[in-house]
Design a protein around this motif. Sequence first.
Motif, short mmCIF file in Angstrom:
data_model
loop_
_atom_site.label_atom_id
_atom_site.label_comp_id
_atom_site.label_asym_id
_atom_site.label_seq_id
_atom_site.Cartn_x
_atom_site.Cartn_y
_atom_site.Cartn_z
N GLY A 1 14.53 22.71 -15.69
CA GLY A 1 13.95 22.26 -14.32
C GLY A 1 14.32 21.10 -13.56
N THR A 2 13.89 20.89 -12.31
CA THR A 2 14.29 19.74 -11.74
C THR A 2 12.94 19.24 -10.90
OG1 THR A 2 16.46 19.80 -11.34
CG2 THR A 2 15.55 18.41 -10.02
N SER A 3 12.50 18.03 -11.05
CA SER A 3 11.33 17.64 -10.18
C SER A 3 12.00 16.46 -9.57
CB SER A 3 10.21 17.29 -11.01
OG SER A 3 9.60 18.15 -11.90
N VAL A 4 11.35 16.04 -8.08
CA VAL A 4 11.60 15.08 -7.18
C VAL A 4 10.55 14.15 -6.88
CG1 VAL A 4 12.85 14.24 -4.93
CG2 VAL A 4 13.76 16.47 -6.47
N LEU A 5 10.39 13.08 -7.42
CA LEU A 5 9.52 12.30 -6.83
C LEU A 5 9.75 11.25 -5.38
CD1 LEU A 5 6.61 10.41 -7.01
CD2 LEU A 5 8.07 9.00 -9.04
N LYS A 6 9.23 11.46 -4.50
CA LYS A 6 9.24 10.65 -3.49
C LYS A 6 8.02 9.92 -2.86
CE LYS A 6 12.50 14.17 -1.27
NZ LYS A 6 12.46 14.89 -0.11
N TYR A 7 8.16 8.70 -2.69
CA TYR A 7 7.07 7.87 -2.27
C TYR A 7 7.49 6.80 -1.40
CZ TYR A 7 8.54 4.04 -5.51
OH TYR A 7 9.18 2.95 -6.03
N ARG A 8 6.72 6.39 -0.26
CA ARG A 8 6.90 5.50 0.80
C ARG A 8 5.90 4.45 0.71
NH1 ARG A 8 10.05 5.75 5.27
NH2 ARG A 8 9.59 4.28 7.01
N GLU B 1 0.63 -1.08 -0.01
CA GLU B 1 -0.07 0.13 -0.06
C GLU B 1 0.92 1.21 -0.13
OE1 GLU B 1 -2.06 0.85 3.65
OE2 GLU B 1 -0.83 -0.68 4.78
N MET B 2 0.54 2.32 -0.63
CA MET B 2 1.06 3.66 -0.72
C MET B 2 0.91 4.46 0.78
SD MET B 2 3.19 5.13 -2.79
CE MET B 2 2.94 4.37 -4.29
N VAL B 3 2.05 4.66 1.50
CA VAL B 3 1.72 5.21 2.66
C VAL B 3 1.77 6.90 1.96
CG1 VAL B 3 2.76 5.89 4.70
CG2 VAL B 3 3.00 3.47 3.96
N ASN B 4 2.76 7.20 1.41
CA ASN B 4 2.55 8.61 0.91
C ASN B 4 3.38 8.90 -0.38
OD1 ASN B 4 5.60 9.65 1.73
ND2 ASN B 4 4.42 9.10 3.55
N SER B 5 3.25 9.83 -1.10
CA SER B 5 3.79 9.98 -2.39
C SER B 5 3.69 11.67 -2.77
CB SER B 5 3.40 9.38 -3.61
OG SER B 5 1.98 9.56 -3.87
N SER B 6 4.89 12.28 -3.07
CA SER B 6 4.75 13.49 -3.62
C SER B 6 4.03 13.85 -4.74
CB SER B 6 6.40 14.07 -3.74
OG SER B 6 7.01 13.39 -4.76
N TYR B 7 3.88 12.79 -5.68
CA TYR B 7 2.93 13.22 -6.86
C TYR B 7 1.81 12.13 -6.88
CZ TYR B 7 6.10 16.34 -8.79
OH TYR B 7 7.07 17.53 -9.00
N LYS B 8 0.65 12.21 -7.55
CA LYS B 8 -0.35 11.31 -7.47
C LYS B 8 0.11 10.08 -8.37
CE LYS B 8 -5.23 10.86 -9.23
NZ LYS B 8 -6.43 11.70 -9.74
N TYR B 9 -0.55 8.94 -7.87
CA TYR B 9 -0.04 7.61 -8.54
C TYR B 9 -1.18 6.79 -9.01
CZ TYR B 9 -1.47 4.49 -4.75
OH TYR B 9 -2.24 4.13 -3.88
N THR B 10 -0.95 5.96 -9.82
CA THR B 10 -1.96 4.88 -10.19
C THR B 10 -1.42 3.62 -9.90
OG1 THR B 10 -2.97 6.39 -12.00
CG2 THR B 10 -3.36 4.01 -12.26
N LYS B 11 -2.41 2.58 -9.49
CA LYS B 11 -1.81 1.29 -9.45
C LYS B 11 -2.00 0.59 -10.90
CE LYS B 11 -2.31 -2.64 -6.23
NZ LYS B 11 -2.95 -3.34 -4.95
N SER B 12 -1.03 0.53 -11.71
CA SER B 12 -1.12 0.18 -13.00
C SER B 12 -1.00 -1.30 -13.05
CB SER B 12 0.05 0.51 -13.75
OG SER B 12 1.42 0.23 -13.18
#
Length: 505
Positions: free
Chosen positions: A493-500, A467-478
């Motif tokens: 520019g730069t983007s950082v994706l973080k997820y737990r 299960e996704m605890v948290n994420s910096s961008y919206k996700y889809t369970k593909s």
Amino acid sequence: MVRSAKYGVKRPIWSLGIAGALLAGTAALYAAPHGKQPANSQERETQRESGGGTATTLNDQTDLSLTVYNSNIALIRDVRNLTVPSGLFRLKLMDIAATVNPATVHFRSLNEPDKLNVLEQNYEYDLLEPAKLLHKYVGKEVTLTRSYMENGSTKREDIKATLLADNNGPVWKIGNDIVTGGYAESYRFPEVPANLFDRPTLLMSLENSGSRKQQIEASYLAGNLSWNSDYVLTVGRDDKAADLDGWVTLVNNSGTAFHNARLQLVAGDLNRIQAPAAAPMARDMVMAKAVRAEQFAQENFSEYHLYTLGRKTSVEDKETKQISLLQGSGIPVEKRFVVNGQNFYYHNQYSPGSPLKDNVMVFYKFKNNEKSSLGMPMPAGNVRVYQKDSKGNILFVGEDRIDHTPKDEMLNIHIGTAFDVISERKQTDYKRVDTHTWEMEFEITLRNHKDAAINVEVNEPIGGDWEMVNSSYKYTKSAAWAAQFNVPVAANGTSVLKYRIRAHW
């Protein structure tokens, strides 16, 4: 050189420019007996036919159909008008593909199918060539021709010799002597043996109880005939629209030419008992782009797709022919940047603490439908992608291969790896919650060095019951074991994706 009293042989011209051919001793001439010569090739074949048999060539052909499969085989349907005798006779069916499979031959009369019966058939593939012709004359007399110089001029003389053997070179009996080596510069034979043919031939024993005028059809499968599709996708400078040209590439290495034939192509994966060998590269290339009125008409056929050319065409032996299959203009396309994570990305064993780099793959995506000015089922083939530079020059930017694609399906063409987009990942946390539960955290940094903003699709594999605890961008369970993120990255520019995630095993 002194003239030989035994054979009357004078000095041969071994020092001339044709010395290589003379030494080889393999040049062969065969001549008809002195007297009236046959008027044409068909008459010569008739004279060679034993027992008053009948020979048929392309001169008798009235219709020809060529159905080529994309598995290196073709079905040939050959219709000819013949005049045949009554009763039992032999028919020599000539000018067929050298790669014919004799077990697949189907022969019948179209006007009187119950009156013309096949009793026997033989496929003769022992073709006429110098080495085989010489071998057929073992034990027989052959005329040897040699050249010599006399008083500054070239003269030739013929010598009668019996060929005793032809094993790794000829052995001659001339008078009472046994002679080997490159003795003559050419050989002359009185005739072509009946069991040696100048082209692939089917010999048939037939029984005719009907009329002498018969329209016959011979159909058979032949190898070394193949086709494939090639596509050219030209993308606009803005990456929003593209033009697509589809080509059929037809390769004929069957050993015969097909003139004025009805051409059909079958696309699909046939079940074959044994996979055929790949066709060798053809020698010639013929470009025959058809106008739209003459393009292929498509229809469903069993579990395959059939493409019929709207006109007759000719395919020479050892030729590659290209014919226009489809055309589409202004096709909406989407440029995709994709990062696919891997299951083994848990730590960097070479540089602990340093991020791992992933390739950012580039795709062009479009739909094969009528709205996109396409909509024809597309056979499997290679897609080569081009795009104009700032000066209007068209440059090659990559290629991919597509499978058979029905209408209304999406295509994703992988053209390569992005130069100006960087993806780095590292695992920032790994925590055991209890005996069967772990929490993991990842960080993916995306840097865009392009002058335009982009979106990057990040696909992450995740194991266990997660299960996704948290994420910096919206996700889809593909999928059951995957999550997908769409991450916008500004120009330069730069983007950082973080997820737990929390996973249970």
